[in-house]
Every structure is written in structure tokens, then in C-alpha cells.
Design a protein around this motif. Structure first.
Motif, PDB file in Angstrom:
ATOM      1  N   GLY A 103       0.487  -1.407   0.075  1.00  0.00           N
ATOM      2  CA  GLY A 103      -0.024  -0.294  -0.083  1.00  0.00           C
ATOM      3  C   GLY A 103       0.996   0.905  -0.079  1.00  0.00           C
ATOM      4  N   LYS A 104       1.877   1.297   0.733  1.00  0.00           N
ATOM      5  CA  LYS A 104       2.744   2.268   0.801  1.00  0.00           C
ATOM      6  C   LYS A 104       3.116   2.388  -0.477  1.00  0.00           C
ATOM      7  CE  LYS A 104       3.561   4.414   5.099  1.00  0.00           C
ATOM      8  NZ  LYS A 104       4.803   3.463   6.245  1.00  0.00           N
ATOM      9  N   GLU A 105       3.953   1.461  -0.858  1.00  0.00           N
ATOM     10  CA  GLU A 105       4.284   1.846  -2.427  1.00  0.00           C
ATOM     11  C   GLU A 105       3.730   2.862  -3.473  1.00  0.00           C
ATOM     12  OE1 GLU A 105       6.802  -1.169  -6.012  1.00  0.00           O
ATOM     13  OE2 GLU A 105       5.791  -2.127  -3.960  1.00  0.00           O
ATOM     14  N   LYS A 106       1.703   1.462  -3.551  1.00  0.00           N
ATOM     15  CA  LYS A 106       1.114   2.700  -4.284  1.00  0.00           C
ATOM     16  C   LYS A 106       0.925   3.819  -4.291  1.00  0.00           C
ATOM     17  CE  LYS A 106      -2.782   0.243  -4.584  1.00  0.00           C
ATOM     18  NZ  LYS A 106      -3.943  -0.452  -3.977  1.00  0.00           N
ATOM     19  N   LEU A 107       0.691   3.809  -2.568  1.00  0.00           N
ATOM     20  CA  LEU A 107       0.348   6.052  -2.376  1.00  0.00           C
ATOM     21  C   LEU A 107       2.519   6.874  -2.963  1.00  0.00           C
ATOM     22  CD1 LEU A 107      -1.443   8.065  -1.261  1.00  0.00           C
ATOM     23  CD2 LEU A 107      -0.304   7.007   1.020  1.00  0.00           C
ATOM     24  N   GLY A 108       2.963   5.938  -2.680  1.00  0.00           N
ATOM     25  CA  GLY A 108       4.017   6.699  -2.684  1.00  0.00           C
ATOM     26  C   GLY A 108       4.439   7.250  -3.491  1.00  0.00           C
ATOM     27  N   SER A 109       3.372   5.978  -5.243  1.00  0.00           N
ATOM     28  CA  SER A 109       3.889   6.893  -6.749  1.00  0.00           C
ATOM     29  C   SER A 109       2.668   8.543  -7.191  1.00  0.00           C
ATOM     30  CB  SER A 109       3.350   5.674  -7.763  1.00  0.00           C
ATOM     31  OG  SER A 109       1.787   5.697  -7.235  1.00  0.00           O
ATOM     32  N   ASP A 117      -5.966  13.493  -8.233  1.00  0.00           N
ATOM     33  CA  ASP A 117      -6.602  12.282  -8.941  1.00  0.00           C
ATOM     34  C   ASP A 117      -6.130  10.889  -9.155  1.00  0.00           C
ATOM     35  OD1 ASP A 117      -8.225  14.041  -9.720  1.00  0.00           O
ATOM     36  OD2 ASP A 117      -6.948  15.192 -11.429  1.00  0.00           O
ATOM     37  N   LYS A 118      -5.051  10.537  -9.395  1.00  0.00           N
ATOM     38  CA  LYS A 118      -3.846   9.717  -9.078  1.00  0.00           C
ATOM     39  C   LYS A 118      -4.183   8.726  -7.343  1.00  0.00           C
ATOM     40  CE  LYS A 118       0.347   7.861 -10.009  1.00  0.00           C
ATOM     41  NZ  LYS A 118       1.669   8.118 -10.751  1.00  0.00           N
ATOM     42  N   VAL A 119      -4.365   9.287  -6.667  1.00  0.00           N
ATOM     43  CA  VAL A 119      -4.360   8.490  -5.678  1.00  0.00           C
ATOM     44  C   VAL A 119      -6.140   8.252  -5.491  1.00  0.00           C
ATOM     45  CG1 VAL A 119      -5.059   8.613  -3.039  1.00  0.00           C
ATOM     46  CG2 VAL A 119      -3.988   9.701  -4.038  1.00  0.00           C
ATOM     47  N   ALA A 120      -7.289   8.454  -6.441  1.00  0.00           N
ATOM     48  CA  ALA A 120      -8.120   8.086  -6.960  1.00  0.00           C
ATOM     49  C   ALA A 120      -8.520   7.196  -7.457  1.00  0.00           C
ATOM     50  CB  ALA A 120      -9.482   9.711  -7.000  1.00  0.00           C
ATOM     51  N   GLU A 121      -7.243   6.970  -8.698  1.00  0.00           N
ATOM     52  CA  GLU A 121      -7.428   6.374  -9.854  1.00  0.00           C
ATOM     53  C   GLU A 121      -6.620   4.660  -8.823  1.00  0.00           C
ATOM     54  OE1 GLU A 121      -4.880   5.530 -14.053  1.00  0.00           O
ATOM     55  OE2 GLU A 121      -5.129   7.265 -13.253  1.00  0.00           O
ATOM     56  N   LEU A 122      -5.358   5.124  -8.441  1.00  0.00           N
ATOM     57  CA  LEU A 122      -4.843   4.011  -8.136  1.00  0.00           C
ATOM     58  C   LEU A 122      -5.319   3.632  -6.364  1.00  0.00           C
ATOM     59  CD1 LEU A 122      -1.550   5.380  -6.838  1.00  0.00           C
ATOM     60  CD2 LEU A 122      -1.762   4.063  -8.995  1.00  0.00           C
ATOM     61  N   GLU A 148      -9.522   3.135  -7.056  1.00  0.00           N
ATOM     62  CA  GLU A 148     -10.253   3.071  -7.178  1.00  0.00           C
ATOM     63  C   GLU A 148     -11.566   3.697  -6.707  1.00  0.00           C
ATOM     64  OE1 GLU A 148     -10.219  -1.317  -8.012  1.00  0.00           O
ATOM     65  OE2 GLU A 148      -8.721  -1.154  -8.938  1.00  0.00           O
ATOM     66  N   LEU A 149     -11.233   4.901  -6.284  1.00  0.00           N
ATOM     67  CA  LEU A 149     -12.924   5.230  -5.452  1.00  0.00           C
ATOM     68  C   LEU A 149     -13.319   5.840  -6.240  1.00  0.00           C
ATOM     69  CD1 LEU A 149     -10.769   8.066  -3.213  1.00  0.00           C
ATOM     70  CD2 LEU A 149     -11.023   6.306  -2.874  1.00  0.00           C
ATOM     71  N   GLU A 150     -15.147   5.524  -5.679  1.00  0.00           N
ATOM     72  CA  GLU A 150     -16.001   5.825  -6.115  1.00  0.00           C
ATOM     73  C   GLU A 150     -16.324   7.831  -6.324  1.00  0.00           C
ATOM     74  OE1 GLU A 150     -19.540   4.720  -3.778  1.00  0.00           O
ATOM     75  OE2 GLU A 150     -18.294   2.896  -3.621  1.00  0.00           O
ATOM     76  N   GLU A 151     -16.973   7.806  -7.117  1.00  0.00           N
ATOM     77  CA  GLU A 151     -16.701   9.466  -8.084  1.00  0.00           C
ATOM     78  C   GLU A 151     -17.199  10.098  -6.680  1.00  0.00           C
ATOM     79  OE1 GLU A 151     -18.796  10.612 -11.695  1.00  0.00           O
ATOM     80  OE2 GLU A 151     -17.377   9.024 -12.342  1.00  0.00           O
ATOM     81  N   ASN A 152     -18.116   9.629  -6.144  1.00  0.00           N
ATOM     82  CA  ASN A 152     -18.642  11.053  -4.958  1.00  0.00           C
ATOM     83  C   ASN A 152     -17.467  10.963  -4.410  1.00  0.00           C
ATOM     84  OD1 ASN A 152     -19.331   7.543  -4.067  1.00  0.00           O
ATOM     85  ND2 ASN A 152     -19.748   8.365  -2.646  1.00  0.00           N
ATOM     86  N   LEU A 153     -16.034  10.263  -3.655  1.00  0.00           N
ATOM     87  CA  LEU A 153     -15.201  10.518  -2.919  1.00  0.00           C
ATOM     88  C   LEU A 153     -14.181  10.851  -3.024  1.00  0.00           C
ATOM     89  CD1 LEU A 153     -15.108   6.376  -1.359  1.00  0.00           C
ATOM     90  CD2 LEU A 153     -16.195   8.850  -0.323  1.00  0.00           C
ATOM     91  N   VAL A 154     -13.456  12.041  -2.780  1.00  0.00           N
ATOM     92  CA  VAL A 154     -12.528  13.030  -2.881  1.00  0.00           C
ATOM     93  C   VAL A 154     -11.170  12.733  -2.014  1.00  0.00           C
ATOM     94  CG1 VAL A 154     -13.962  14.240  -4.690  1.00  0.00           C
ATOM     95  CG2 VAL A 154     -13.360  14.945  -1.906  1.00  0.00           C
ATOM     96  N   PRO A 155     -10.096  12.516  -2.401  1.00  0.00           N
ATOM     97  CA  PRO A 155      -8.786  12.727  -1.619  1.00  0.00           C
ATOM     98  C   PRO A 155      -8.918  14.049  -1.330  1.00  0.00           C
ATOM     99  CG  PRO A 155      -8.324  11.348  -3.583  1.00  0.00           C
ATOM    100  CD  PRO A 155      -9.760  12.575  -4.058  1.00  0.00           C
ATOM    101  N   VAL A 156      -8.790  14.551   0.146  1.00  0.00           N
ATOM    102  CA  VAL A 156      -8.970  16.061   0.443  1.00  0.00           C
ATOM    103  C   VAL A 156      -7.523  15.850   1.517  1.00  0.00           C
ATOM    104  CG1 VAL A 156      -9.216  16.488   1.866  1.00  0.00           C
ATOM    105  CG2 VAL A 156     -11.071  16.178   1.714  1.00  0.00           C
ATOM    106  N   MET A 157      -7.210  14.816   2.040  1.00  0.00           N
ATOM    107  CA  MET A 157      -5.624  15.523   3.000  1.00  0.00           C
ATOM    108  C   MET A 157      -5.054  14.426   2.839  1.00  0.00           C
ATOM    109  SD  MET A 157      -4.924  18.390   4.512  1.00  0.00           S
ATOM    110  CE  MET A 157      -6.650  18.808   4.991  1.00  0.00           C
ATOM    111  N   LEU A 158      -4.113  13.923   3.125  1.00  0.00           N
ATOM    112  CA  LEU A 158      -2.672  12.819   3.793  1.00  0.00           C
ATOM    113  C   LEU A 158      -2.393  12.874   5.066  1.00  0.00           C
ATOM    114  CD1 LEU A 158      -0.471  12.218   0.745  1.00  0.00           C
ATOM    115  CD2 LEU A 158      -2.588  10.568   1.214  1.00  0.00           C
ATOM    116  N   ILE A 159      -2.162  11.820   5.949  1.00  0.00           N
ATOM    117  CA  ILE A 159      -1.753  12.376   7.582  1.00  0.00           C
ATOM    118  C   ILE A 159      -0.419  11.071   7.819  1.00  0.00           C
ATOM    119  CG2 ILE A 159      -2.184  12.480  10.007  1.00  0.00           C
ATOM    120  CD1 ILE A 159      -4.675  13.132   8.770  1.00  0.00           C
ATOM    121  N   ALA A 160       0.617  11.546   8.139  1.00  0.00           N
ATOM    122  CA  ALA A 160       1.165  10.439   8.036  1.00  0.00           C
ATOM    123  C   ALA A 160       1.426  10.243   9.572  1.00  0.00           C
ATOM    124  CB  ALA A 160       3.361  11.188   7.478  1.00  0.00           C
ATOM    125  N   LEU A 161       1.446   9.012  10.119  1.00  0.00           N
ATOM    126  CA  LEU A 161       1.311   8.844  11.571  1.00  0.00           C
ATOM    127  C   LEU A 161       2.031   7.698  11.619  1.00  0.00           C
ATOM    128  CD1 LEU A 161       0.003   8.652  14.724  1.00  0.00           C
ATOM    129  CD2 LEU A 161      -1.438   6.597  13.165  1.00  0.00           C
TER     130      LEU A 161
END
Length: 216
Positions: free
Chosen positions: A69-75, A174-179, A181-194
């Protein structure tokens, strides 16, 4: 007198003002530190106490804590160090169709005696049709606002529990949404590193309120 966070977390924790003054944006995390998913779920639940418009809670989230998952998000994440070293990356999503949760949220409020069925029906008749008519740009703006409140709540809770965070806006939405596979009603707003810091966050300067305020 113990503070809000003690009551919220149900155990000894930092003083409220220690939390808001002590939390820093951390870039380098200790890669040996892992956080159990049960504990992350607990923090997510506690952050859900954040306020939102009409209490419709438009935030959703994806917890990315596996190497794959980290590798996917990293791109799609410009912040490579946080992505690689954190215990988890949380993708904060805004649900543009948040009003679809009306029956679930308000129905439970009726079951628990927080409001009557009559009050719920009145809200449903007067509020939901109006929410459905909000222009797309204004709807998105409101969802971003509510998700921002949730994000700050989560990072303070994490710090009160001994963890560190970094709120990230620099990523390819847009790439996060694609990677993922988000539904159209879900929009990426923020990332939080924890995770737990390996290096202290850099001290920062804040402008004094007296230079910003206007009284009338």
C-alpha cells in the motif's frame, strides 16, 4: 482539573494545552515503530467526535500500513520520506454524497433518545432536499472544511497518545483516486503520516493575534 482529552481517551494523557502547543509536523519517523490496527481504529473513532455541518460527518479514510500500500501511495505522494518511514499513511476522503448517511446518523439519534422521530422527520423534509441542491463547488468546499476539522482532531488525539503526525496536502489527488479505485463521490482531501518521530519537528513561528485581529 483534568482536561478534555483525559475525558475523551479515558486514561491519563497530556494536558490539553500541552497537546496543542507540543504537536509538531514530523518528517522523519522511526521505522521500527508499528501501530496496531485496533489502536488506529480507536483513534479514528475518537476523531469522529469532530463537528461537521448538520452532523453528517462527510469524512471517510483509507489506512495505508502495508509495504504494498505504501508503494502504491508513494507514486502519488510528493512527500517520500514521510510515506516511507511512517507507521501508516491515512488518506482522508470527503464523501460528496454525505447526506446519504442521514437515516443512519439521525436514526441512531432517535433510537438513543437524542431526538424524537418527529424532529428527525422535520429535518429530513427540510434539510436533505436543500443539501442535495448545493452547487458542486460549494458542496466540495463544505466537505473540505469538515474534513479539515476532523484532521486536526485526529492529529491532536494521536499526539495525546504519544504518536506524531504530519498533515500533507502535496499529493496527486486524481492519481490517488485512480490507484485506490475510489467511487466518484469520494474525493481525496488530505494525507496524514502517523508514527513515532525519529527526529524532532522543526520549531516554527506564529504571528501574534494582536497583529491579525479586528474588533468592532
Amino acid at each position: 482539573m483534568r482536561n478534555f482529552f483525559n475525558a475523551l481517551l479515558g486514561k491519563k494523557s497530556l494536558d490539553f494545552f500541552e497537546v496543542i502547543k507540543g504537536r509538531k509536523s514530523v518528517k522523519y519517523f522511526d521505522t521500527d515503530v508499528k501501530i496496531k490496527r485496533e489502536e488506529i481504529i480507536e483513534m479514528l473513532d475518537e476523531a469522529n467526535i469532530a463537528p461537521s455541518s448538520c452532523n453528517l460527518q462527510p469524512w471517510r479514510y483509507i489506512v495505508v500500513d502495508t509495504p504494498e500500500g505504501k508503494e502504491k501511495l508513494g507514486s502519488a505522494n510528493y512527500n517520500k520520506i514521510q510515506n516511507e518511514t511512517s507507521a501508516a499513511m491515512i488518506i482522508v476522503l470527503g464523501d460528496l454524497n454525505y447526506y446519504n448517511k442521514f437515516d443512519e446518523i439521525y436514526g441512531e439519534a432517535v433510537e438513543k433518545g437524542y431526538m424524537t422521530q418527529e424532529v428527525k422527520d422535520g429535518f429530513e423534509k427540510g434539510m436533505v432536499p436543500q443539501l442535495e441542491k448545493i452547487p458542486v463547488d460549494k458542496n466540495r468546499e463544505g466537505v473540505y472544511f469538515d474534513c479539515g476539522l476532523w484532521t486536526m482532531q485526529f492529529t491532536n488525539i494521536a499526539y495525546a497518545k504519544g504518536y506524531d503526525t504530519n498533515i500533507i496536502g502535496g499529493f496527486m489527488r486524481d492519481k490517488v483516486a485512480e490507484l485506490f479505485e475510489l467511487e466518484e463521490n469520494l474525493v481525496p482531501v488530505m494525507l496524514i503520516a502517523l508514527g513515532k518521530k525519529e527526529k524532532d519537528g522543526r520549531p516554527s513561528v506564529r504571528v501574534k493575534a494582536e497583529k491579525l485581529v479586528r474588533f468592532e
